[in-house]
Design a protein around this motif. Structure first.
Motif: not given
Length: 974
Positions: A13, A16, A431, A434-435, A439, A446, A455-456, A459, A462-463
């Motif tokens: 965290h 980032v 990306e 992911f959207q 996943y 990724y 960062e990945i 990501k 958090e999801a």
């Protein structure tokens, strides 16, 4: 360990903001620098041909590197582009006003058709110089030709299709005769097979294309000004030479499938792209009034092979009434439109104009554009100039278009040799997935990018997509280099924690049983992966802690097996009372140290199986190291269980032939405790030679005595040669056993007699059995009745041993008589000896004056000498010299002493005042002593002839030269 991972997630965290700040100052998010070091050449590279035609160019065709152009009214120029300096000019030989309308060149570059505006057609073969008229074709203005790419050759076109300006489609065949050039008409036949129509009636056949696919299936595409027709049919195998009439016959009563557009250029043109020579086209582009219809060709469809159709509408700068397009050419990703003053290239992927080339007015209006399908070159000409376009690396930017169209597989295909572009595509695909909440697919992509790891990972955290995070970490781990040990350790440990968390969640949900089993299998594959082996081994302590913190003993055992940490596996099984499993692990891996460590525990619970395992290990186990386990076990176990210990010790002694004293002593102790019968047989089998006995005799004696095994003690006494103790103890057990012991000292009669007396005393005094005592006399010849009588009581009657006394007296009488006989024989022998001595004294030998010594070869009578019965004669000093070196040391010393004494007796007395009587007495004693000394010397020196006696025989193996004097002797010879 869990807290460490939590801290790491917190660090993600925090990282980032760092990454965002880097991005804000221009730090790229990938490991590649998107920079071009040199200017790239354009895709379509134009080149003007250095050619000045003498007359204006009417038409130009090119195929298979063969270029043909019509110049002026009556000239045809043919150029082999492989030999451009050798052009070939042919005259059409026309005297009328006919002009060349169109020319058509087949795919081999061998057959050239020349359509004239007078509705005539000429033919020219590449191998000839003379143009021939096709008489059957007369009266038809040829608009298009569909060549046969499957049956055509350099001398024969095979069945081809010909389209006219009146809408008729004819089937024809042209052949060059082998005998002479044109002994017959080249056109074999010319027959109509179909007529194309539009709503107003027959329309010119602008284009024809023939394609054959598998199983004899043919597709024929024909176009008019506004329509595109498709004819599909099969030609039976072996009948291809008969033509295509059967395909058109199917559509005699109804129209085939077609596409129609309202606008009209007055003509149309279709172009195809073929990726490889002699393969089927893969895509098409049809130029017509409304625009360009383009798409792909799918030969698996039953009726229409046109697929993925799209229409590119002419832009405002193209007015079909003023500057309408003239020609079209199709490449892999573009189609090129020829306009009167320019060329436009449109990308077929996105419909964008990517290239436009404007020609100068001095060159004149552009007339025609054509592509050579074999070398993928594009030719454009005006009436005065010829241009050529080279297509170079057409696919260089295709990946961007496919990526923007979300066709990522195709995008990756076209940038696989450009890692910086591939990274961009993968990041975009990740990306996109992911959207769209795909996943797992996103994680896989990724992991292949150079984007920041933190960062990945954050990501996915958090999801709340742990499964996708695991997939990302697995892929990332597989891409790490062996030198990146820290990263490998971090990912391996984190993945282990995630797997354990996920398995813990799934295990508690019965509905997720299948998913649990699948995840467990993946986790085990991860643990056993050869790539992760070194990392897991180096960090096995941390992994064990993780497994223990989750209480996952199953995988702890599995991991220990993979790490070959069998000690931990066996210990685990023992702690959970799984003794059979523990023994199976030991037996499977056959580690001696583990057997020594865990045998004390296992033998308490499964003694028979443990002993079987020991036996299967054979000589690999040292039985001495297993004795503590057996001792522990035997002290608390029953007789039946002790038998297992005996079974293994017997295996070591009898099968492995162990000689270690500790093993034999322990087996003795077990025998003494539980198997006395086996004890005695073991001792007897071991033998009586102390040097070949492997057990400790004193320990065995003490052990047998403690347990009261007297017979075994007697045997041990016998081995130790303590016969008195053996007899004393044997008399407590069995008199016969004592008798067998008494006869053992064969070389010591005194001891044997003593032992038998012990037996006799025991029989008389303890058993009071006179008859048995008398039997002892008969068993041992050394015992006499008088030896035994003192043992009997005073009041025993003589009747019990009367016979023995009589026998003894008789023996004495016999012995006395034998002594008398021996005395008489001795007297006679002495008498004969005296006679022999007397005879020897009177024996003599004669010596001649000329006799010589056998040793020195000098006259014998000059000095004292010896004469032997064999005839050899020696001087006294010569014989002494020859005999002395060969005498034993003690005789040499004695001889020297005698010689000294002899010399002393020969010296005269120093006293002159002795009394006469004393001198006489002394002389007498001296003469007697002197004679005795000489006799003693003769006994040593003249005992035998030095040449004929044993002395000569014993000297056979002696060297001629004394080794100590060898060097001296050798020097004397030099």
């Amino acid at each position: 360990m869990a807290s460490i991972l939590d801290e790491y997630e917190d660090s993600l965290h925090r990282s980032v903001s760092v990454q965002q700040s880097r991005a804000s100052v221009g730090i790229p998010h990938s490991g590649y620098v998107n920079a071009r070091l040199e200017k790239e050449t354009p895709i379509f590279n134009k080149q003007r041909i250095d050619f000045a035609p003498p007359e204006k160019i009417n038409s130009l065709v090119v195929s298979s590197n063969q270029l043909c152009m019509s110049l002026g009214k009556d000239t045809l120029l043919r150029i082999d582009l492989g030999k451009p300096d050798e052009p070939n000019q042919v005259e059409l030989g026309r005297k009328d006003e006919a002009k060349v309308y169109k020319m058509f060149l087949d795919h081999t570059g061998s057959h050239l058709l020349i359509a004239l505006n007078t509705s005539e057609c000429l033919y020219l073969n590449r191998s000839v110089q003379k143009v021939r008229a096709l008489s059957r074709w007369k009266g038809h203005l040829i608009e298009s030709v569909g060549w046969n790419k499957f049956l055509g050759s350099e001398t024969n076109t095979g069945p081809i299709l010909v389209g006219t300006s009146q809408g008729q489609i004819y089937e024809a065949e042209i052949s060059v005769s082998e005998g002479s050039l044109f002994s017959t008409n080249p056109d074999q036949y010319f027959r109509q097979v179909y007529t194309l129509e539009e709503e107003s009636g027959p329309a010119p056949v602008c284009c024809l294309e023939i394609e054959r696919v598998i199983e004899g299936k043919f597709f024929i595409i024909a176009t008019t000004r506004k329509r595109l027709f498709q004819f599909v049919g099969k030609v039976p195998e072996g009948t291809e030479q008969q033509g295509f009439s059967s395909i058109f016959a199917v559509h005699a009563d109804h129209l085939p499938s077609f596409r129609e557009f309202p606008a009209n250029l007055g003509f149309s043109e279709i172009a195809f792209y073929t990726p490889k020579l002699r393969s089927n086209p893969r895509s098409f582009a049809w130029m017509m009034g409304n625009g360009v219809l383009y798409g792909t060709l799918d030969y698996s469809r039953p009726d229409s092979i046109l697929s993925d159709e799209r229409v590119w509408v002419y832009p405002p700068d193209i007015d079909i009434t003023v500057n309408k397009p003239i020609s079209i050419v199709l490449t892999q990703f573009h189609f090129l439109l020829l306009l009167p003053d320019r060329v436009k290239a449109v990308c077929t992927l996105n419909g964008q104009v990517v290239f436009q080339d404007l020609f100068l007015e001095k060159f004149g209006l552009l007339t025609r554009m054509i592509k050579d399908p074999t070398v993928q070159q594009i030719w454009i000409h005006t009436e005065k100039v010829v241009f050529r376009y080279h297509v170079q690396r057409e696919s260089r930017d295709v990946w961007k278009m496919y990526m923007n169209m979300n066709k990522f597989d195709l995008a990756k295909e076209y940038c696989k040799d450009r890692p910086e572009c591939l990274d961009i595509v993968l990041a975009k695909e990740a990306e996109h997935c992911f959207q769209n909440k795909r996943y797992l697919d996103s994680a896989k992509c990724y992991a292949l990018t150079q984007n920041y790891f933190e960062e990945i990972a954050l990501k996915f955290i958090e999801a709340k997509q742990e499964e996708a995070l695991m997939e990302f970490l697995i892929k990332k781990l597989s891409n790490l280099k062996p030198s990146e040990k820290t990263q490998t350790t971090l990912l391996t440990t984190w993945l282990t924690e995630l797997y354990l968390n996920w398995l813990g969640i799934l295990q508690g949900d019965p509905s997720q049983r299948n998913l649990y089993l699948d995840t467990r299998e993946k986790f085990r594959t991860f643990l056993s992966s050869p790539k992760n082996k070194d990392c897991l081994f180096n960090n096995r302590a941390s992994i064990y802690e993780l497994l223990a913190s989750h209480g996952d003993t199953e995988h702890m055992v599995y991991f220990a097996v993979i790490m070959q940490d069998y000690e931990r596996v066996v210990a685990h099984h023992c702690q959970h009372d799984e003794y059979d499993e523990a023994l199976n692990v030991l037996s499977r891996h056959r580690d001696e140290k583990l057997f020594y460590k865990f045998s004390p525990v296992l033998i308490q619970h499964i003694p028979k199986k443990v002993v079987d395992a020991w036996i299967s290990m054979g000589s690999r186990l040292d039985a001495r190291n297993l004795i503590p386990a057996l001792v522990n076990y035997s002290q608390s176990a029953s007789t039946q269980q002790i038998n297992e210990a005996i079974r293994y010790m017997e295996f070591c002694v009898y099968q492995l032939e162990e000689t270690q004293q500790a093993i034999h002593n322990y087996l003795l102790s077990l025998y003494a405790l539980c198997r006395p019968d086996s004890l005695l047989s073991y001792l007897e089998q071991a033998g009586t030679n102390p040097n070949r006995i492997h057990y400790d005799l004193k320990y065995a004696l003490r052990l047998c005595a403690e347990h009261g095994h007297h017979r075994a003690c007697v045997h041990i006494y016998k081995v130790m040669e303590l016969y008195e103790e053996a007899v004393d103890l044997a008399l407590q057990v069995d008199v016969d056993l004592a008798k067998s012991c008494a006869d053992l000292p064969e070389d010591d009669e005194e001891l044997r007699k003593k032992l038998w007396l012990k037996i006799a005393r025991h029989v008389v005094q303890e058993e009071k059995d006179v008859k048995k005592a008398m039997a002892c006399l008969s068993s041992c010849a050394l015992l006499k009745i008088e030896d035994v009588l003192p043992f009997f009581p005073d009041f025993v009657t003589i009747d019990h041993f009367k016979e023995a006394i009589c026998n003894s007296l008789e023996d004495y009488n016999k012995h006395i008589e034998e002594l008398k006989r021996e005395m008489e024989e001795a007297t006679q022998s002495a008498k004969r000896i005296r006679e022999d001595i007397q005879e020897m004294r009177n024996k003599y030998g004669s010596v001649e004056p000329q006799e010589k010594c056998a040793a020195c070869d000098f006259p014998l009578l000059n000095r004292p000498f010896y004469l032997f019965l064999c005839g050899h004669m020696f001087h006294y000093d010569c014989l002494l010299q020859a005999v002395f070196p060969n005498l034993p040391a003690y005789k040499q010393a004695k001889l020297e002493d005698l010689q000294k004494k002899l010399a002393a007796t020969s010296q005269p007395s120093k006293s002159h005042h002795r009394p006469k009587d004393a001198d006489t007495i002394s002389l007498g004693k001296g003469q007697q002593s002197r004679e005795q000394i000489k006799a003693d010397i003769d006994d040593i020196v003249a005992a035998e002839c030095v040449y004929c006696g044993e002395l000569m025989i014993r000297s056979i193996d002696k060297p001629f030269i004394d080794p100590q004097k060898y060097e001296e002797e050798m020097q004397s010879w030099l």
